[in-house]
Write a protein that holds these residues in place. Sequence first.
Motif, PDB file in Angstrom:
ATOM      1  N   LEU A 194     -65.691 103.763  16.600  1.00  0.00           N
ATOM      2  CA  LEU A 194     -65.181 102.850  15.580  1.00  0.00           C
ATOM      3  C   LEU A 194     -65.057 103.509  14.216  1.00  0.00           C
ATOM      4  O   LEU A 194     -64.270 103.061  13.369  1.00  0.00           O
ATOM      5  N   VAL A 195     -65.830 104.575  13.989  1.00  0.00           N
ATOM      6  CA  VAL A 195     -65.807 105.260  12.690  1.00  0.00           C
ATOM      7  C   VAL A 195     -64.580 106.167  12.553  1.00  0.00           C
ATOM      8  O   VAL A 195     -64.168 106.500  11.441  1.00  0.00           O
ATOM      9  N   VAL A 196     -63.964 106.568  13.674  1.00  0.00           N
ATOM     10  CA  VAL A 196     -62.778 107.434  13.611  1.00  0.00           C
ATOM     11  C   VAL A 196     -61.683 106.726  12.826  1.00  0.00           C
ATOM     12  O   VAL A 196     -61.350 105.574  13.096  1.00  0.00           O
ATOM     13  N   ARG A 197     -61.113 107.422  11.856  1.00  0.00           N
ATOM     14  CA  ARG A 197     -60.078 106.825  11.014  1.00  0.00           C
ATOM     15  C   ARG A 197     -58.723 106.816  11.713  1.00  0.00           C
ATOM     16  O   ARG A 197     -58.413 107.703  12.490  1.00  0.00           O
ATOM     17  N   HIS A 198     -57.941 105.782  11.389  1.00  0.00           N
ATOM     18  CA  HIS A 198     -56.572 105.727  11.900  1.00  0.00           C
ATOM     19  C   HIS A 198     -55.680 106.595  11.022  1.00  0.00           C
ATOM     20  O   HIS A 198     -55.761 106.550   9.800  1.00  0.00           O
ATOM     21  N   ARG A 199     -54.840 107.397  11.666  1.00  0.00           N
ATOM     22  CA  ARG A 199     -53.918 108.260  10.930  1.00  0.00           C
ATOM     23  C   ARG A 199     -52.495 107.938  11.354  1.00  0.00           C
ATOM     24  O   ARG A 199     -52.071 108.320  12.440  1.00  0.00           O
ATOM     25  N   PRO A 200     -51.718 107.229  10.514  1.00  0.00           N
ATOM     26  CA  PRO A 200     -50.349 106.882  10.893  1.00  0.00           C
ATOM     27  C   PRO A 200     -49.502 108.141  11.081  1.00  0.00           C
ATOM     28  O   PRO A 200     -49.619 109.104  10.334  1.00  0.00           O
ATOM     29  N   VAL A 201     -48.677 108.134  12.111  1.00  0.00           N
ATOM     30  CA  VAL A 201     -47.771 109.249  12.370  1.00  0.00           C
ATOM     31  C   VAL A 201     -46.371 108.709  12.501  1.00  0.00           C
ATOM     32  O   VAL A 201     -46.129 107.574  12.894  1.00  0.00           O
ATOM     33  N   ALA A 202     -45.405 109.566  12.149  1.00  0.00           N
ATOM     34  CA  ALA A 202     -44.007 109.182  12.270  1.00  0.00           C
ATOM     35  C   ALA A 202     -43.647 109.026  13.734  1.00  0.00           C
ATOM     36  O   ALA A 202     -43.988 109.849  14.567  1.00  0.00           O
ATOM     37  N   ALA A 203     -42.931 107.945  14.048  1.00  0.00           N
ATOM     38  CA  ALA A 203     -42.539 107.707  15.423  1.00  0.00           C
ATOM     39  C   ALA A 203     -41.470 108.700  15.842  1.00  0.00           C
ATOM     40  O   ALA A 203     -40.529 108.972  15.087  1.00  0.00           O
ATOM     41  N   PRO A 204     -41.568 109.284  17.062  1.00  0.00           N
ATOM     42  CA  PRO A 204     -40.561 110.227  17.507  1.00  0.00           C
ATOM     43  C   PRO A 204     -39.247 109.519  17.812  1.00  0.00           C
ATOM     44  O   PRO A 204     -39.208 108.333  18.099  1.00  0.00           O
ATOM     45  N   VAL A 205     -38.165 110.286  17.729  1.00  0.00           N
ATOM     46  CA  VAL A 205     -36.860 109.764  18.104  1.00  0.00           C
ATOM     47  C   VAL A 205     -36.832 109.575  19.602  1.00  0.00           C
ATOM     48  O   VAL A 205     -37.113 110.479  20.367  1.00  0.00           O
ATOM     49  N   MET A 206     -36.499 108.360  20.030  1.00  0.00           N
ATOM     50  CA  MET A 206     -36.575 108.027  21.442  1.00  0.00           C
ATOM     51  C   MET A 206     -35.184 107.769  21.987  1.00  0.00           C
ATOM     52  O   MET A 206     -34.316 107.237  21.285  1.00  0.00           O
ATOM     53  N   ALA A 207     -34.990 108.130  23.223  1.00  0.00           N
ATOM     54  CA  ALA A 207     -33.761 107.798  23.920  1.00  0.00           C
ATOM     55  C   ALA A 207     -34.024 106.617  24.847  1.00  0.00           C
ATOM     56  O   ALA A 207     -35.148 106.390  25.273  1.00  0.00           O
ATOM     57  N   VAL A 208     -33.000 105.868  25.141  1.00  0.00           N
ATOM     58  CA  VAL A 208     -33.133 104.787  26.107  1.00  0.00           C
ATOM     59  C   VAL A 208     -33.276 105.398  27.479  1.00  0.00           C
ATOM     60  O   VAL A 208     -32.430 106.164  27.928  1.00  0.00           O
ATOM     61  N   THR A 209     -34.378 105.085  28.150  1.00  0.00           N
ATOM     62  CA  THR A 209     -34.645 105.705  29.455  1.00  0.00           C
ATOM     63  C   THR A 209     -34.741 104.644  30.523  1.00  0.00           C
ATOM     64  O   THR A 209     -35.157 103.508  30.273  1.00  0.00           O
ATOM     65  N   GLY A 210     -34.386 105.055  31.717  1.00  0.00           N
ATOM     66  CA  GLY A 210     -34.421 104.103  32.827  1.00  0.00           C
ATOM     67  C   GLY A 210     -35.700 104.228  33.605  1.00  0.00           C
ATOM     68  O   GLY A 210     -36.515 105.028  33.345  1.00  0.00           O
TER      69      GLY A 210
ATOM     70  N   ASP B  11     -51.005 102.795  25.028  1.00  0.00           N
ATOM     71  CA  ASP B  11     -49.659 102.747  24.460  1.00  0.00           C
ATOM     72  C   ASP B  11     -49.454 101.533  23.559  1.00  0.00           C
ATOM     73  O   ASP B  11     -48.493 101.483  22.790  1.00  0.00           O
ATOM     74  N   ARG B  12     -50.368 100.553  23.636  1.00  0.00           N
ATOM     75  CA  ARG B  12     -50.140  99.274  22.966  1.00  0.00           C
ATOM     76  C   ARG B  12     -51.249  98.846  22.010  1.00  0.00           C
ATOM     77  O   ARG B  12     -50.992  98.045  21.107  1.00  0.00           O
ATOM     78  N   LEU B  13     -52.466  99.335  22.207  1.00  0.00           N
ATOM     79  CA  LEU B  13     -53.608  98.888  21.413  1.00  0.00           C
ATOM     80  C   LEU B  13     -54.256 100.061  20.690  1.00  0.00           C
ATOM     81  O   LEU B  13     -53.938 101.216  20.938  1.00  0.00           O
TER      82      LEU B  13
ATOM     83  N   TYR C  39     -38.725 113.527  28.995  1.00  0.00           N
ATOM     84  CA  TYR C  39     -38.450 112.122  29.307  1.00  0.00           C
ATOM     85  C   TYR C  39     -38.643 111.274  28.052  1.00  0.00           C
ATOM     86  O   TYR C  39     -39.692 111.280  27.423  1.00  0.00           O
ATOM     87  N   GLY C  40     -37.600 110.529  27.693  1.00  0.00           N
ATOM     88  CA  GLY C  40     -37.658 109.663  26.534  1.00  0.00           C
ATOM     89  C   GLY C  40     -37.194 110.311  25.243  1.00  0.00           C
ATOM     90  O   GLY C  40     -37.126 109.647  24.216  1.00  0.00           O
ATOM     91  N   ALA C  41     -36.871 111.614  25.257  1.00  0.00           N
ATOM     92  CA  ALA C  41     -36.412 112.299  24.042  1.00  0.00           C
ATOM     93  C   ALA C  41     -34.895 112.174  23.921  1.00  0.00           C
ATOM     94  O   ALA C  41     -34.164 112.217  24.911  1.00  0.00           O
ATOM     95  N   ALA C  42     -34.413 112.031  22.694  1.00  0.00           N
ATOM     96  CA  ALA C  42     -32.981 111.886  22.461  1.00  0.00           C
ATOM     97  C   ALA C  42     -32.264 113.222  22.501  1.00  0.00           C
ATOM     98  O   ALA C  42     -31.063 113.277  22.745  1.00  0.00           O
ATOM     99  N   GLU C  43     -32.984 114.314  22.243  1.00  0.00           N
ATOM    100  CA  GLU C  43     -32.347 115.623  22.131  1.00  0.00           C
ATOM    101  C   GLU C  43     -33.048 116.650  23.004  1.00  0.00           C
ATOM    102  O   GLU C  43     -34.252 116.566  23.262  1.00  0.00           O
TER     103      GLU C  43
ATOM    104  N   ARG D 209     -45.648 118.034  27.105  1.00  0.00           N
ATOM    105  CA  ARG D 209     -44.411 118.792  27.220  1.00  0.00           C
ATOM    106  C   ARG D 209     -43.279 117.994  27.855  1.00  0.00           C
ATOM    107  O   ARG D 209     -42.125 118.118  27.454  1.00  0.00           O
ATOM    108  N   TRP D 210     -43.605 117.201  28.860  1.00  0.00           N
ATOM    109  CA  TRP D 210     -42.566 116.582  29.672  1.00  0.00           C
ATOM    110  C   TRP D 210     -42.249 115.142  29.295  1.00  0.00           C
ATOM    111  O   TRP D 210     -41.243 114.588  29.752  1.00  0.00           O
ATOM    112  N   PHE D 211     -43.077 114.502  28.479  1.00  0.00           N
ATOM    113  CA  PHE D 211     -42.886 113.089  28.171  1.00  0.00           C
ATOM    114  C   PHE D 211     -42.959 112.839  26.669  1.00  0.00           C
ATOM    115  O   PHE D 211     -43.838 113.358  25.984  1.00  0.00           O
ATOM    116  N   VAL D 212     -42.025 112.035  26.199  1.00  0.00           N
ATOM    117  CA  VAL D 212     -42.114 111.440  24.868  1.00  0.00           C
ATOM    118  C   VAL D 212     -42.421 109.960  25.033  1.00  0.00           C
ATOM    119  O   VAL D 212     -43.331 109.428  24.410  1.00  0.00           O
TER     120      VAL D 212
END
Length: 450
Positions: free
Chosen positions: A434-450, A319-321, A228-232, A157-160
Amino acid sequence: MTQTSRTPAPADGPAAPTGSATPGDATGTRRHPRPHRAWAVAAVTFVTIIGSAAFASLPGLLIDPLHSEFGWSRAMIGFAVSINLALYGLTAPFAAALMDRFGIRRVVACALLTIALGAGLTVYMTQVWQLVLCWGVLVGLGSGSMALAFAATVANRWFVARRGLVTGILTAGGAAGQLVFLPLLSWITEHHGWRPAAATVAFAALAVVPFVWLLLRDHPADVGMAPYGAAEFTPKPPPVRGAAGRALRALLQAARGGTFWLLAGSFAICGASTNGLVKTHFVPAAHDHGLPVTTAASLLAVIGVFDIAGTVASGWFTDRLSPRRLLAIYYGLRGLSLMFLPMLFSDSIHPSMVLFIVFYGLDWVATVPPTIALCREHYGESSAIVFGWVLAAHQIGAALVAYLGGVARDALGSYDVVWYTSGALCAVAALMSLVVRHRPVAAPVMAVTG
């Protein structure tokens, strides 16, 4: 595309975009932006999870004192703990749905009060069925509403931006609570008995309630902010009625695919090899080899120290791998460490046991951030509820081993077969991940956050 409204501007001027720098005032003085409110909510959530971790630290310390005082078998005491663990998991998906209906703050406050009631009544018990009722049912129901679905709901709810990192930090709250409460409760149990320790758990749960009620907020829209991190700005959704039906529908829909069963099966093994096995039986197993209870409990608490580092790092890695590959690595390493553990027990602490504590601690709940990430990837808006069901499988696995570990100890006089079996199961969990399939998802719109 669904149109969303933005944060309404205050009467005296337009609001600065969330996460953006605030320009200087008329005198040229540069104003620093305030931290996003999401971080304050995350901090309250973290403290709440730390406080509620007291109840999870006690069961392993109760086995020997209750066996000595009442003559109850370790299997029967383990049964009460298994009811607690099972309800912890089975309540989680309904609690996630209840949070959508009544709000996070109300559900968590009621859960803490239920934990306090169950732990407080334990002090007066004289029959084993009272242990099952108070510690198994009441504390189990309360703890289930404080389960990891709570952390997942807050993060969703609170973080993108930085969701994986936040999930790792919140998950580490349980380990931090273990670090705080395990040495304290073990000292109280050894010097003053198990009743004052149970009363301490009740007080800890009650102490957190004011923080939850006064500082926790259900949704960013409650304070006029975007996540946090959402543009809207996203308006707060209306309460979702029919919590039980929604939880069951999410289960039925998710259960149609193999991904859910792979996640649930591997997470059941995760629970069996952590909460059910190590958290419940490590202290009595070490005591069987002559190690004092307080020393064994301190080792278990040190696991929590490295668990904090491992879980936060796991959130960063998530977040990276690839979450699938991370899970395979975590389960594989955990299984390897459990295979060596029976050879490490002795009546004193030695370097090889310290190495196990460090190694196992880094892996303890590092599986949570990638598992939540896979649920979010595959189930979207229902991910918190689906993760609640995956967590239910985790706790059912923990409950089985909490009970069967006691049965094995009573029948064989040793826990060795339980350690070896759990290590082998972790290898199976690595393959399932390892058997779980990867499911590509659309990246959310992000705002520049400090």
